[in-house]
Write an enzyme that holds these catalytic residues in place. Sequence first.
Site, mmCIF file in Angstrom:
data_model
loop_
_atom_site.group_PDB
_atom_site.id
_atom_site.type_symbol
_atom_site.label_atom_id
_atom_site.label_comp_id
_atom_site.label_asym_id
_atom_site.label_seq_id
_atom_site.Cartn_x
_atom_site.Cartn_y
_atom_site.Cartn_z
ATOM 1 N N ASP A 84 -4.030 -31.794 10.636
ATOM 2 C CA ASP A 84 -5.386 -32.346 10.704
ATOM 3 C C ASP A 84 -6.093 -32.104 9.361
ATOM 4 O O ASP A 84 -5.585 -31.392 8.502
ATOM 5 C CB ASP A 84 -6.114 -31.630 11.857
ATOM 6 C CG ASP A 84 -7.484 -32.208 12.116
ATOM 7 O OD1 ASP A 84 -7.699 -33.383 11.788
ATOM 8 O OD2 ASP A 84 -8.344 -31.473 12.641
ATOM 9 N N ASP B 84 -11.599 -38.705 15.146
ATOM 10 C CA ASP B 84 -12.712 -38.250 15.992
ATOM 11 C C ASP B 84 -13.561 -39.397 16.515
ATOM 12 O O ASP B 84 -14.632 -39.712 15.983
ATOM 13 C CB ASP B 84 -13.578 -37.266 15.200
ATOM 14 C CG ASP B 84 -12.815 -35.982 14.892
ATOM 15 O OD1 ASP B 84 -11.767 -35.745 15.521
ATOM 16 O OD2 ASP B 84 -13.277 -35.224 14.017
ATOM 17 N N GLU C 157 -7.196 -35.498 4.873
ATOM 18 C CA GLU C 157 -7.602 -36.679 4.066
ATOM 19 C C GLU C 157 -7.602 -36.378 2.572
ATOM 20 O O GLU C 157 -7.362 -37.309 1.814
ATOM 21 C CB GLU C 157 -8.993 -37.159 4.523
ATOM 22 C CG GLU C 157 -8.982 -37.798 5.892
ATOM 23 C CD GLU C 157 -8.728 -36.807 7.033
ATOM 24 O OE1 GLU C 157 -9.094 -35.633 6.868
ATOM 25 O OE2 GLU C 157 -8.148 -37.200 8.046
HETATM 26 C C1 GLC Z 1 -11.046 -32.293 13.695
HETATM 27 C C2 GLC Z 1 -9.960 -33.051 14.434
HETATM 28 C C3 GLC Z 1 -10.003 -32.706 15.901
HETATM 29 C C4 GLC Z 1 -9.861 -31.190 16.065
HETATM 30 C C5 GLC Z 1 -10.947 -30.471 15.270
HETATM 31 C C6 GLC Z 1 -10.773 -28.967 15.303
HETATM 32 O O1 GLC Z 1 -12.298 -32.737 14.064
HETATM 33 O O2 GLC Z 1 -10.041 -34.428 14.235
HETATM 34 O O3 GLC Z 1 -8.994 -33.386 16.584
HETATM 35 O O4 GLC Z 1 -9.951 -30.852 17.407
HETATM 36 O O5 GLC Z 1 -10.929 -30.903 13.938
HETATM 37 O O6 GLC Z 1 -9.549 -28.583 14.806
#
Ligand code: GLC
Length: 799
Positions: free
Chosen positions: A405, A483, A408
Amino acid sequence: MITNTELEYKGDLYPSKIVSYEQEVDSVYFYTSNSVILKVTILRDSMLRFRYTTKGYFSNDFSYAIDQNHSHGYNFLEVDEKETMYQIRTSKVICNIQKSDLRIAILDIDGKVILEDELGFHWEESYEFGGNIVKMSKTSRDGESFYGLGDKATQLNLKGKRVENFATDQYAFQKEQDPLYKVVPFYIGLQNKQAYGIFFDNTFRTTFDFCHDRRNVASFWADGGEMNYYFIYGPKMKDVVISYTDLTGKPELPPLWTLGYHQCKWSYYPESNVKEITAKFRALKIPCDAIYLDIDYMDGFRCFTWDKNHFPDPKRMVAELAADGFKTIVIIDPGIKVDKEYAIYKEALDKDYFCKRADGPYMKGKVWPGECNFPDYTNPEVREWWAGLFKELVADIGVKGVWNDMNEPAVMEVPNKTFPNDVRHNYDGNPCSHRKAHNVYGTQMARATYHGVKKFAYPKRPFVITRSAYSGAQRYTSSWTGDNVATWEHLWIANIQVQRMNISGMGFTGSDIGGFAEQPTGELYARWIQLGVFHPFCRTHSSGDHGHQEPWAFDEEVTDISRKFINLRYQLLPYLYTMFWQYIEYGIPMLKPLVYFDQEDIQTHYRNDEFIFGNQILVCPILEPNALGRRMYVPRGQWYNYWTNLMFKGGKEMWVDTKFDEIPVFVKAGAVIPKYPVQQYVGELDFDELTLDLYYKEGTEKSVVYEDAQDGYDYKKGRYSFLSFQVTGKKNELIIQLHKDGKFDTSYSNYKINFIGLPFEVKTVEINNEKFDFDKKTFDNVNFLVVEKEFRVLHIIGV
Ligand code: GLC
């Protein structure tokens, strides 16, 4: 003209006339009097690459997107000089290059124009960054449509839109918001029912304008790098998508359990909470294969550590979950906490693996752990090191998948949400700034993760999921759409994003079911699950500060609907697995927008909601509250309503009644749909029959079923089972011919064939030309036969 980019518009420059050309095997170089060189490479009869430089020479040719194993080779190539142009001919296309200005036209071999330069290649010198903004414009003819471009949250058909590609952490993004997390600079043009594709392999920030700025012009440009694009000839969309996917690569088969249902939340902790959730799935008999641990499992958000208060013995917990059929998946982010006591940080520091600013210091940014440094995944040595870090998680603790995650890369508390442009990257030995590496950072992280998980999961198959991705990432990882929000509009967006990703080469994708931010009503959650089970990746995920989001978090009706649809997904596992196999083997997208399914029918060109799941199931989600049905377009052909088993003719928009526990689902007449019994997780049950739902049609239809050991690599040595059913329906008979291929012996011994829509009463049944004794009474009541799986011809004869 470039208002959307960071750089200011200064004025365009153009190539002047061609002064010479030369051919070198599969490439032709054209030199102009102002130092522009165009290199046209013939990769296949139907695929040409165009590379331009304004410097008088080309930089090292390197791409993260292109799969080194892509098919190349052509049957025919001829280069001719004519009076006003040069002409390159293959067996599929003709490419004309104007001598006066280097403009290109591509025609089919009948001389019909497929794609033509408007201004063609041009560029703008940008002294702001000391390079060129490289541009291309094409003439767009009336009635042209555009598709592709990854995860854009807008209508499938991009005609009239301008979109940007710059990987961005876009929390709670909105419809039309752009750019988002993924970067797939590939589009499909469809004009006069003929399709072609363009892949602009440039990792800088790119912009595509589809007749938004000027009505008859489609253009694309990049804030740096080379004008470097691939032209892919159709004329079927299918040919374009398959060729693009071949060029940028296909994944290996995932383990079958990854096609089951996944449950996630930010965050399930401590251990007792995780166990409560998994136990509840089993108690309520809602199938589930994977449970996720979000950032709170770590010690202060330090990657590759555990919070020992909440998870005192991860290995034991993971083993206990595994004994109950749950695979544990953990999150790993790129930000490494700045902490001299933290082993991973120290090691990366010692080895000099973190990204640096142009003037020397490490790139520092805030993410969940506070101040972090960030590994440079574009350095092969860093990737190798990173892969090695998964030993403990995967080999020792038994984690089955890794979730990447914030790659980017996302940085908090800064307006641009990411690294500054000056950050340096290795780029596999082609040193560059973040301007060029930004869009591939996430993919290179997922790639390193994949190699690690693969190595330590061996002989089992790995599972990786990423938020950010550039073209080609599908070789290493699945993805989700980031998200989103618990709104009806987001359900609409999710449906389009997943279809779009499927025709952009990255099929193994899904959305956060129910929405990540905010809380869905029970009705919205149910409608989302009903769509989500038809997405290649199927996971509920939500942010914990918005309440609970498990299938039972609403009311009993919603729980029952969730169970009903997740059960259906588990029944359809062999069908899903077969479509996945067709994706990895041929590059065929798992979901097909209607325009892909039937581009000849112009009614499909602007449809968004309906799609084909695999090859033979038509799905249309319910996207509004209180719906008793909806209008939808049913493509041409004969279809059976899945819920009523009634057959009708498509090619029209129609109203379809649905109850709360249904969405419109149709099966193509003639199809044979394979089904497993409902299992609480993949591999739970041994069963002795493969169910085949056979939908009668007058005429012939072919269906295939791919199976193997569901994990491991034996399938690569031919240990798979490939069934091909040819079904021919006549007025009062039905013939099923079965052809079997592969060395894998499935564990069941029989097929239970359900006959749906048989228009005649059955008199006799023959198997391999011999009379088969069957209980006619039973058959007339329930319409099924159980036959041994070894049959070759099954002949049903009516009165
Ligand atoms: C980001 C991710 C989400 C995750 C969060 C905490 O917002 O997109 O899926 O739960 O981070 O790690």
